[in-house]
Design an enzyme around this catalytic site. Structure first.
Site, mmCIF file in Angstrom:
data_model
loop_
_atom_site.group_PDB
_atom_site.id
_atom_site.type_symbol
_atom_site.label_atom_id
_atom_site.label_comp_id
_atom_site.label_asym_id
_atom_site.label_seq_id
_atom_site.Cartn_x
_atom_site.Cartn_y
_atom_site.Cartn_z
ATOM 1 N N GLY A 13 -116.336 20.174 49.347
ATOM 2 C CA GLY A 13 -115.948 21.009 48.051
ATOM 3 C C GLY A 13 -116.238 22.446 48.262
ATOM 4 C CB SER A 14 -116.625 24.596 51.398
ATOM 5 O OG SER A 14 -115.478 24.460 52.017
ATOM 6 C CG ASN A 15 -111.150 25.182 50.439
ATOM 7 O OD1 ASN A 15 -110.916 26.258 50.628
ATOM 8 N ND2 ASN A 15 -111.472 24.382 51.445
ATOM 9 C CG MET A 28 -109.404 13.748 52.448
ATOM 10 S SD MET A 28 -108.285 14.926 53.219
ATOM 11 C CE MET A 28 -109.332 15.968 54.237
ATOM 12 N NE ARG A 29 -108.417 7.828 46.945
ATOM 13 C CZ ARG A 29 -108.168 6.521 47.292
ATOM 14 N NH1 ARG A 29 -107.043 5.952 47.773
ATOM 15 N NH2 ARG A 29 -109.309 5.945 47.718
ATOM 16 C CG HIS A 49 -103.108 21.009 56.478
ATOM 17 N ND1 HIS A 49 -103.847 20.039 56.233
ATOM 18 C CD2 HIS A 49 -102.911 21.137 57.700
ATOM 19 C CE1 HIS A 49 -103.709 19.361 57.605
ATOM 20 N NE2 HIS A 49 -103.210 20.280 58.393
ATOM 21 C CG ASN A 54 -103.000 20.114 50.307
ATOM 22 O OD1 ASN A 54 -104.257 20.077 50.154
ATOM 23 N ND2 ASN A 54 -102.438 19.794 51.481
HETATM 24 C C1 GAR Z 1 -110.388 21.898 54.091
HETATM 25 O O1 GAR Z 1 -110.349 22.380 55.414
HETATM 26 C C2 GAR Z 1 -108.939 21.595 53.737
HETATM 27 O O2 GAR Z 1 -108.123 22.374 54.135
HETATM 28 C C3 GAR Z 1 -108.705 20.183 54.126
HETATM 29 O O3 GAR Z 1 -109.977 19.467 53.736
HETATM 30 C C4 GAR Z 1 -110.978 20.245 53.896
HETATM 31 C C5 GAR Z 1 -111.764 19.965 52.731
HETATM 32 O O4 GAR Z 1 -112.977 20.866 52.699
HETATM 33 N N1 GAR Z 1 -107.704 19.349 53.739
HETATM 34 C C6 GAR Z 1 -107.095 18.765 54.613
HETATM 35 O O5 GAR Z 1 -107.155 18.262 55.901
HETATM 36 C C7 GAR Z 1 -105.634 18.142 53.961
HETATM 37 N N2 GAR Z 1 -104.765 17.522 54.779
HETATM 38 P P1 GAR Z 1 -113.848 21.215 51.538
HETATM 39 O O6 GAR Z 1 -114.042 19.773 50.725
HETATM 40 O O7 GAR Z 1 -115.113 22.054 51.878
HETATM 41 O O8 GAR Z 1 -113.028 22.136 50.602
#
Ligand code: GAR
Length: 202
Positions: free
Chosen positions: A12-14, A90-91, A109, A107
């Protein structure tokens, strides 16, 4: 002000970067909801700390994807969500879900799409020996890590970086670019034209 919800499965850093941008006044939105499919996810603790309402939709509690998504849709409706933000969710969302919310789901990526799709994009770019990677924010369509691109930012991979260093730099970039892309949406500056996204001048 528009209402936004974040869907996340892990760290969840984003989510945090978005919550912080709102707190600092850099992003003008109501962060109404965090939805996670993982009851153990650290993002839930972040939501509690940020005083954002959290909802757990554990896929194992539902007989099929349809019921699972219906629960999520009920929540999104009850909170009157204008923009759905996937941040490490991740779904794959179903075609029916996308049909309902097309142009209102984004989203992030950690690669320059369309290369290195999937759950391990940073490691894949590192193992491949790529010299440049980056971050993509896009509207979500029926395919994984696919859909009209809103923003992309490249990152030069420095000689001698470890995987951890690359991850750290990619994540830092994500935390800057995602609030920026969301802000463009909320200001009504994104125009979907078929496959392409035009960014309107302020
Ligand atoms: C992030 O790096 C995001 O770009 C990636 O999951 C991570 C979640 O980090 N998403 C994917 O790979 C989508 N295919 P977070 O939980 O720290 O935000």
């Amino acid at each position: 002000m528009k209402n936004i919800a974040v869907l996340a499965s892990g760290n969840g850093s984003n989510f945090q970067a978005i919550a912080d941008a709102i707190k600092k006044g850099k992003l003008k939105a109501h962060l109404k909801l965090l939805i996670s499919d993982n009851p153990e996810a650290y993002c839930l603790q972040r939501a509690a700390k940020a005083k954002v309402k959290a909802f757990i939709a554990d896929r194992r509690d539902f007989s099929g994807r349809k019921d699972f998504e219906e629960q999520i849709i009920l929540k999104l409706r009850s909170e009157k969500i204008d923009l759905i933000i996937l941040a490490g969710f991740m779904r794959l969302l179903s075609g029916e879900f996308i049909k309902k919310y097309r142009g209102r789901v984004v989203n992030i990526h950690p690669s320059l799409l369309p290369v290195f799709k999937g759950a391990q994009a940073i490691k894949d770019a590192f193992d491949y020996g790529a010299k440049v990677s980056g971050v993509t924010v896009h509207f979500v369509d029926e395919e994984m890590d696919h859909g009209p691109i809103i923003l992309q930012e490249p990152l030069k991979i420095k000689e001698g970086w470890s995987l951890e260093e690359l991850e750290k730099n990619i994540h830092n970039l994500e935390h800057k670019i995602y609030p920026r892309a969301i802000s463009l949406f909320l200001k009504g500056r994104l125009r979907l034209e078929g496959r392409k996204v035009r960014i309107l001048k302020p």
